[in-house]
Write an enzyme that holds these catalytic residues in place. Sequence first.
Site, PDB file in Angstrom:
ATOM      1  N   GLU A 132     -16.784 -12.005 -47.363  1.00 56.58           N
ATOM      2  CA  GLU A 132     -18.062 -12.182 -48.151  1.00 56.58           C
ATOM      3  C   GLU A 132     -18.949 -11.131 -47.612  1.00 56.58           C
ATOM      4  O   GLU A 132     -18.489 -10.732 -46.572  1.00 56.58           O
ATOM      5  CB  GLU A 132     -18.564 -13.787 -47.384  1.00 56.58           C
ATOM      6  CG  GLU A 132     -17.833 -14.656 -48.022  1.00 56.58           C
ATOM      7  CD  GLU A 132     -18.245 -15.977 -47.495  1.00 56.58           C
ATOM      8  OE1 GLU A 132     -19.204 -16.104 -46.764  1.00 56.58           O
ATOM      9  OE2 GLU A 132     -17.545 -17.146 -47.579  1.00 56.58           O
ATOM     10  N   CYS A 145     -25.488  -7.416 -45.392  1.00 58.80           N
ATOM     11  CA  CYS A 145     -24.577  -8.152 -44.178  1.00 58.80           C
ATOM     12  C   CYS A 145     -23.025  -8.154 -44.721  1.00 58.80           C
ATOM     13  O   CYS A 145     -22.760  -8.440 -45.856  1.00 58.80           O
ATOM     14  CB  CYS A 145     -24.911  -9.463 -44.034  1.00 58.80           C
ATOM     15  SG  CYS A 145     -23.912 -10.550 -42.799  1.00 58.80           S
ATOM     16  N   CYS A 152     -11.433 -14.742 -38.724  1.00 60.14           N
ATOM     17  CA  CYS A 152     -12.029 -14.261 -37.442  1.00 60.14           C
ATOM     18  C   CYS A 152     -11.217 -14.867 -36.341  1.00 60.14           C
ATOM     19  O   CYS A 152     -10.738 -15.891 -36.606  1.00 60.14           O
ATOM     20  CB  CYS A 152     -13.502 -14.562 -37.235  1.00 60.14           C
ATOM     21  SG  CYS A 152     -14.152 -13.938 -35.749  1.00 60.14           S
ATOM     22  N   CYS A 156     -15.401 -19.387 -32.573  1.00 63.62           N
ATOM     23  CA  CYS A 156     -16.698 -20.154 -32.292  1.00 63.62           C
ATOM     24  C   CYS A 156     -16.588 -21.535 -33.148  1.00 63.62           C
ATOM     25  O   CYS A 156     -16.256 -21.520 -34.310  1.00 63.62           O
ATOM     26  CB  CYS A 156     -17.752 -18.956 -32.702  1.00 63.62           C
ATOM     27  SG  CYS A 156     -17.781 -17.545 -31.921  1.00 63.62           S
ATOM     28  N   CYS A 159     -18.423 -22.195 -36.469  1.00 59.45           N
ATOM     29  CA  CYS A 159     -18.632 -21.017 -37.561  1.00 59.45           C
ATOM     30  C   CYS A 159     -17.415 -21.118 -38.462  1.00 59.45           C
ATOM     31  O   CYS A 159     -16.301 -21.580 -38.312  1.00 59.45           O
ATOM     32  CB  CYS A 159     -18.422 -19.743 -36.769  1.00 59.45           C
ATOM     33  SG  CYS A 159     -18.586 -18.383 -38.054  1.00 59.45           S
ATOM     34  N   CYS A 375     -21.954 -17.158 -42.128  1.00 64.50           N
ATOM     35  CA  CYS A 375     -20.735 -16.496 -42.409  1.00 64.50           C
ATOM     36  C   CYS A 375     -19.691 -17.324 -42.659  1.00 64.50           C
ATOM     37  O   CYS A 375     -19.304 -18.537 -42.166  1.00 64.50           O
ATOM     38  CB  CYS A 375     -20.183 -15.695 -41.067  1.00 64.50           C
ATOM     39  SG  CYS A 375     -20.377 -15.368 -39.702  1.00 64.50           S
TER      40      CYS A 375
END
Length: 385
Positions: A132, A145, A152, A156, A159, A375
């Site tokens: 994205e 962004c 990832c 976290c 997220c 995100c």
Amino acid sequence: MRSDYGCSSFTHCWYPPLDLPVIPSAAIPGAAAQNSGDDVDQRIHLLDLDVDQLRSWLVEQGQQGFRAKQIWNWIYQRRAATFAEMTDLPKKLREQLEQHFVIFRASEVDAVCSSDGTDKLLVRLFDGGEVECVLLRDGIRRSICVSSQVGCAMGCVFCASGLDGVDRNLTRGEILEQMLRLQSRLHPDERLSHIVMMGMGEPLANLDRVLPALDEARSPEGLGISPRRITISTVGLPPAIDRLSKHGVPYNLAVSLHAPNNELRTQLVPVNKRIGIKAVLDAADRYFEANGRRLTFEYVLLGGLNDSDDCAHQLLGILRRRNVMLNVIPYNPVAGLPYVTPSSKAIADFKDILVSGGVNVMFRQRKGSEIDAACGQLRRNRQSV
Ligand code: SAH
């Protein structure tokens, strides 16, 4: 999160591995495209090259070297997406370029625009991976962004990007393609003003491609954006922060802190277990000493978890003697996750403690929240439909 990328499988390292696979472009000498089935476009992704590499290629083909800058100008300033548009190039050269190179190698599978001027794109890469990227219009600012990895590995807990772990690093060209696709959405009179590496992925785990992409973004022949208007956001990987300090280009560094003590930070940001807040703060301080750029700390405010008065006081203890900006981001809910956005009162109380203690605090507006602009959310929500 996929355990094969976690630290647990790398007992000798105390920070997450920085050597994830990247799908090399045929543009890099000696590198053949992986995953190159018959249906994959074998042409070189031109955005993987810098202008000197294109110049060398042109000269090898018996063409004039100055054409490289002309082509760069078409792509980065005049926003051309095809060689056919480059009408001041000889037709034969345009055809030759078309045979060897592709400018945009990915495709846009979704574009959603919010009434506050935020456009979010879901981009499908040539191997099917999706990332994205977002364009934010705010006054005269035109910020973008950008993602650095497919998924990832940092894990976290709140997220959406890391819920399925990480697949691979993006290439230089794939990072730049996001920037160019977003730039092409602007009116011809508008210019990109700011870049934040705050999309999917951990940019400091892919510095070998992020730094060359940002070199192009700040080059006058590329996008021409000052490094002072470029921010790299990181979960806080000390060796990579030190590498960035030595790199010597004054990018803004934003460190995602999210908690004022190790116990809570490890709960919210699992990679903290092997790193610890002190090592992250020390590396951030070294970055400030090396570059003189005021640091930003990010703090996602999660209702009932890290938004107490006690957390605010502990955070004050960490930040008050540092020249920093604290960016407090009210949690943007992710479907299926149990976290909540704090009440307005809890947000205001948290802010008051920090402001009255002398910390520079910015409360990020939730621009684009109606289009899942935090995100990884757009990709996630499309996967579940
Ligand atoms: N890996 C990098 C950059 C990507 S995340 C980093 O950790 O900084 C960019 C920022 O968005 C981080 O501060 C991240 O914690 C935050 N973020 C992620 N999901 C969010 C959500 N659902 N609501 C609010 N902020 C979120």
